[in-house]
Design an enzyme around this catalytic site. Structure first.
Site, short mmCIF file in Angstrom:
data_model
loop_
_atom_site.label_atom_id
_atom_site.label_comp_id
_atom_site.label_asym_id
_atom_site.label_seq_id
_atom_site.Cartn_x
_atom_site.Cartn_y
_atom_site.Cartn_z
N ASP A 102 0.84 -1.21 0.00
CA ASP A 102 0.00 0.00 0.00
C ASP A 102 0.87 1.25 0.00
OD1 ASP A 102 0.93 -0.14 2.60
OD2 ASP A 102 -1.04 0.11 3.54
N GLU A 136 8.79 -4.07 10.61
CA GLU A 136 9.24 -2.77 10.08
C GLU A 136 9.72 -1.87 11.21
OE1 GLU A 136 6.60 -0.66 7.40
OE2 GLU A 136 7.95 1.06 7.34
N ASP A 186 -0.99 -6.24 -0.32
CA ASP A 186 -1.22 -5.54 0.94
C ASP A 186 -2.69 -5.15 1.06
OD1 ASP A 186 0.21 -4.74 3.11
OD2 ASP A 186 1.14 -3.01 2.15
O1 KIV Z 1 3.44 -1.12 1.65
C1 KIV Z 1 4.61 -1.48 1.67
O2 KIV Z 1 5.38 -1.29 0.72
C2 KIV Z 1 5.09 -2.11 2.88
C3 KIV Z 1 6.58 -2.06 3.06
C4 KIV Z 1 6.87 -1.00 4.04
C5 KIV Z 1 7.11 -3.34 3.44
O3 KIV Z 1 4.36 -2.59 3.67
#
Ligand code: KIV
Length: 272
Positions: free
Chosen positions: A49, A187, A88
């Site tokens: 996301d 993270e 995501d």
């Molecule tokens: O949305 C994304 O790119 C993520 C990264 C921070 C791993 O969740």
């Protein structure tokens, strides 16, 4: 080149089996051309996301719709054949109830052909993770710094910096593992926390700004290509300056147009 050797798309169980055997490599992709280029190199592609910020120029990841993540994930799945693809789940599409999460995750899986989903949240989301996994949806649980919690966390801040905070992250990890998550994404957590969670977890941990102790690493591709704009996290290593190349190419084109040297005869339609 650090190419992998597989000839078929990596499945979730194969990704899990990499723990302790070899480091897992991942990058984000949201579009067909970038995904295609990284397919022979990475183990999994995350359709993050983060595209809300790096792709659409929005100020947080909160403003991304289910239809947008579905469109990007379809583009990535249809232009790759080797990497495992993980989508995501957007803010607001899974936090309300396990049933809401199932409805939306099932749409993402069914409409995109991706292999798994990722969602953000601590132990409070474990019930949802269990509900999803028991119904056939593989879940990667994202803990530590969770960009969708930007307002409750008061910004994008490193997590687990004292013992109490570290124990809370460890508890989140244990809850998700007990619920059946196939992987933990860590993270922005202190090195000690990443090491402890990686040691306690039978499932692979994937770090971003979380130290080399994790079982694998992911980066936001735009950040490591020099296309990340003004908000590139401090831990990101830039591997290329694609931004400078694009500026250079645009400038070369503009110069030719303004000088009257474009198009050259061999670039005209109908001329061999
Ligand atoms: O949305 C994304 O790119 C993520 C990264 C921070 C791993 O969740």
């Amino acid at each position: 080149m650090s190419l992998h050797t597989r000839t078929k798309r990596l499945s979730v169980p194969q990704l899990v089996a990499m723990k302790g055997q070899q480091k897992i490599v991942s990058l984000t992709a949201y579009t067909s051309h970038i995904a295609k280029l990284m397919d022979p190199i990475v183990d999994f592609i995350l359709v993050g996301d983060s595209t809300a910020m790096v792709g659409y120029g929005r100020t947080s990841t909160l403003d991304l719709s289910l239809d947008e993540i579905i469109a990007h994930t379809r583009a990535v799945v249809s232009s790759t054949r080797l990497a495992c693809v993980i989508a995501d789940m957007p803010f607001g599409s899974y936090q309300e109830s396990p049933q809401q999460a199932y409805r939306n995750c099932a749409q993402v899986l069914a409409r995109t052909g991706c292999d798994a989903i990722k969602l953000e949240g601590g132990a409070v989301l474990a019930e949802t993770v269990e509900f999803l996994v028991k119904r056939g949806i593989p879940v990667m649980a994202h803990i530590g710094l969770m960009p969708q919690y930007v307002h409750t966390m008061g910004g994008f801040k490193a997590q687990g910096m004292n013992e109490t905070a570290a124990q809370a992250i460890e508890a989140d990890a244990r809850a998700h593992l007990a619920a059946g998550a196939f992987s933990l994404l860590l993270e922005g957590v202190a090195e000690g926390v990443a090491r402890r969670v990686t040691e306690l977890s039978p499932m692979p941990t994937i770090g971003i700004g979380a130290s080399p102790s994790c079982d694998g690493q992911v980066l936001v591709t735009e950040d490591m290509l020099g296309l990340g704009g003004d908000h590139v996290p401090r831990f990101v290593k830039q591997y290329a300056d694609v931004g400078a190349l694009i500026t250079q190419a645009c400038d070369a084109f503009a110069t030719q147009v303004r000088e009257g040297t474009f198009p050259e005869a061999r670039h005209c339609y109908g001329v061999d």
